[in-house]
Scaffold this motif. Structure first.
Motif, short mmCIF file in Angstrom:
data_model
loop_
_atom_site.label_atom_id
_atom_site.label_comp_id
_atom_site.label_asym_id
_atom_site.label_seq_id
_atom_site.Cartn_x
_atom_site.Cartn_y
_atom_site.Cartn_z
N GLY A 217 -14.50 -6.37 35.20
CA GLY A 217 -13.90 -7.54 35.81
C GLY A 217 -12.91 -7.14 36.89
N CYS A 218 -11.75 -6.62 36.45
CA CYS A 218 -10.69 -6.30 37.41
C CYS A 218 -10.81 -4.90 37.98
CB CYS A 218 -9.32 -6.49 36.76
SG CYS A 218 -8.96 -5.28 35.46
N GLY A 219 -11.23 -3.94 37.16
CA GLY A 219 -11.34 -2.56 37.62
C GLY A 219 -10.11 -1.71 37.41
N PHE A 220 -9.00 -2.32 36.98
CA PHE A 220 -7.79 -1.51 36.80
C PHE A 220 -7.07 -1.82 35.49
CE2 PHE A 220 -7.19 -4.85 40.00
CZ PHE A 220 -6.26 -5.67 39.39
N GLY A 221 -7.80 -2.24 34.47
CA GLY A 221 -7.28 -2.27 33.11
C GLY A 221 -6.57 -3.52 32.65
N VAL A 222 -6.65 -4.61 33.41
CA VAL A 222 -5.93 -5.82 33.04
C VAL A 222 -6.79 -6.77 32.21
CG1 VAL A 222 -4.77 -7.88 33.92
CG2 VAL A 222 -4.40 -5.67 35.03
N CYS A 223 -8.05 -6.90 32.56
CA CYS A 223 -8.89 -7.96 31.96
C CYS A 223 -9.51 -7.57 30.61
CB CYS A 223 -9.98 -8.37 32.93
SG CYS A 223 -11.26 -7.12 33.18
N TYR A 224 -9.55 -6.28 30.27
CA TYR A 224 -10.13 -5.81 29.01
C TYR A 224 -11.61 -6.19 28.87
CZ TYR A 224 -5.54 -4.41 27.32
OH TYR A 224 -4.32 -3.78 27.16
N ALA A 225 -12.32 -6.23 29.98
CA ALA A 225 -13.75 -6.58 29.93
C ALA A 225 -14.63 -5.37 29.66
CB ALA A 225 -14.16 -7.23 31.24
N CYS A 226 -14.08 -4.18 29.75
CA CYS A 226 -14.93 -2.97 29.62
C CYS A 226 -14.37 -2.03 28.56
CB CYS A 226 -15.05 -2.26 30.96
SG CYS A 226 -13.47 -1.72 31.67
N VAL A 227 -13.99 -2.59 27.42
CA VAL A 227 -13.41 -1.79 26.35
C VAL A 227 -14.52 -1.11 25.54
CG1 VAL A 227 -12.10 -1.90 24.19
CG2 VAL A 227 -11.35 -3.20 26.19
N CYS A 228 -14.29 0.15 25.18
CA CYS A 228 -15.23 0.85 24.31
C CYS A 228 -14.47 1.41 23.11
CB CYS A 228 -15.95 1.97 25.07
SG CYS A 228 -14.87 3.30 25.65
N GLU A 229 -15.20 1.65 22.04
CA GLU A 229 -14.59 2.13 20.80
C GLU A 229 -14.60 3.66 20.77
OE1 GLU A 229 -15.32 1.80 15.94
OE2 GLU A 229 -16.57 0.67 17.36
N THR A 230 -13.53 4.25 20.31
CA THR A 230 -13.49 5.70 20.17
C THR A 230 -13.94 6.10 18.77
OG1 THR A 230 -11.22 5.86 19.31
CG2 THR A 230 -11.49 5.72 21.72
N LYS A 231 -14.39 7.34 18.64
CA LYS A 231 -14.83 7.81 17.33
C LYS A 231 -13.65 8.02 16.39
CE LYS A 231 -19.25 9.77 18.72
NZ LYS A 231 -20.13 10.96 18.72
N ALA A 232 -12.43 8.05 16.97
CA ALA A 232 -11.23 8.18 16.15
C ALA A 232 -10.77 6.82 15.61
CB ALA A 232 -10.12 8.82 16.96
N GLY A 233 -11.42 5.75 16.06
CA GLY A 233 -11.11 4.43 15.56
C GLY A 233 -10.31 3.54 16.48
N GLY A 234 -9.95 4.03 17.64
CA GLY A 234 -9.21 3.23 18.60
C GLY A 234 -10.11 2.62 19.65
N HIS A 235 -9.50 2.17 20.73
CA HIS A 235 -10.26 1.58 21.83
C HIS A 235 -9.72 2.10 23.16
CE1 HIS A 235 -11.19 -1.23 18.56
NE2 HIS A 235 -12.31 -1.47 19.23
N LEU A 236 -10.61 2.25 24.13
CA LEU A 236 -10.25 2.70 25.47
C LEU A 236 -10.90 1.79 26.49
CD1 LEU A 236 -10.78 6.56 25.04
CD2 LEU A 236 -8.59 5.37 25.16
N LYS A 237 -10.30 1.72 27.67
CA LYS A 237 -10.85 0.93 28.77
C LYS A 237 -11.63 1.86 29.70
CE LYS A 237 -6.67 -0.55 29.21
NZ LYS A 237 -5.40 -1.18 29.63
N ILE A 238 -12.88 1.52 29.93
CA ILE A 238 -13.74 2.38 30.75
C ILE A 238 -13.22 2.48 32.17
CG2 ILE A 238 -16.06 2.61 31.74
CD1 ILE A 238 -17.15 1.48 29.12
#
Length: 252
Positions: A217-238
């Motif tokens: 969506g935004c491309g710089f981490g504001v909209c949270y449209a491209c979140v992926c799950e980490t194998k450690a159990g957290g989440h990151l923004k692509i």
């Protein structure tokens, strides 16, 4: 970060694959392979969201970057109609690219690209070779009409091409090529469809880095449209934490 670039050259290099050279101010940036630009397609509300497109070549001497994309949706088809000399509104540079310092002079690395995931790997191969790193390349496409950049990669090292329908190169997938050439490499770097990256992430025996393709969506981490799950159990923004991640870091 917001730049008004000028389109100076447009070329269709394969079926619906376009290469667009943009002139802009590069002196104030340090670009990394795998980073992308977020392109505004038009002022129309029909194309309100920008399109993320990887940077395939960086030319500091001439203040030029090259972006390579597939014209498949209404937005990218509109971008493919751009004329030379037109102004292009871009946000750049975005994303966390490949760290070329992960490879040392004398290393031999494998670079693996699938489809429209191939373009950012060209700048990566160029910069690694400039550091004295030997690169071997495996490029995968659906058909002969889709093949591009084979000659570009050949400049830097041995290059293998696979097509799913067998009309060019090896009949099969990039993994079929890798079975033939072996895995005697110090590291691997990959970009392409998620199904390809998942197989590489789970089967490649050496350390490596993968770059994810994602709608944003935004491309710089504001909209949270491209979140992926980490194998450690957290989440990151692509768009900001990625698109490049270490092998084994994220759930594919």
């Amino acid at each position: 970060m917001l730049q008004l670039a000028t389109a100076i050259k447009k070329t269709e290099i394969a079926d619906t694959i376009f290469e667009l050279v943009l002139k802009t101010e590069l002196q104030k940036y340090t670009l990394r392979p795998g980073q992308f630009v977020h392109v505004r397609i038009s002022k129309s509300t029909e194309h309100v969201l920008r399109r993320p497109i990887s940077i395939s070549n960086i030319d500091y001497d001439n203040n030029e970057i090259t972006i390579t994309f597939r014209a498949e949706g209404p937005g990218t088809k509109k971008l493919a109609e751009i004329n030379t000399g037109a102004a292009v509104d871009v946000l750049m540079p975005l994303g966390n690219g490949y760290d070329i310092n992960t490879a040392e002079a004398g290393d031999h690395v494998l670079i693996i690209g699938g489809g429209i995931g191939v373009p950012p790997l060209y700048e990566l191969a160029k910069q690694l070779n400039e550091r004295g790193v030997k690169t071997t390349h495996v490029l995968g496409f659906n058909s002969k009409k889709d093949v591009f950049y084979e000659e570009n990669f050949n400049i830097f090292g041995e290059t293998h091409v696979a097509t799913a329908d067998g009309t060019y190169g090896v009949h099969g997938l990039v993994t079929d090529v890798i079975q033939n050439i072996g895995t005697h490499f110090d590291k691997f770097y990959a970009c392409g469809p998620k199904v390809m990256l998942k197989v590489l992430d789970e089967t490649m025996p050496m350390d490596g880095f993968i770059s994810l393709e994602e709608r944003m969506g935004c491309g710089f981490g504001v909209c949270y449209a491209c979140v992926c799950e980490t194998k450690a159990g957290g989440h990151l923004k692509i768009c900001t934490d990625g698109p490049v991640f270490e092998k084994g870091a994220v759930v594919l």
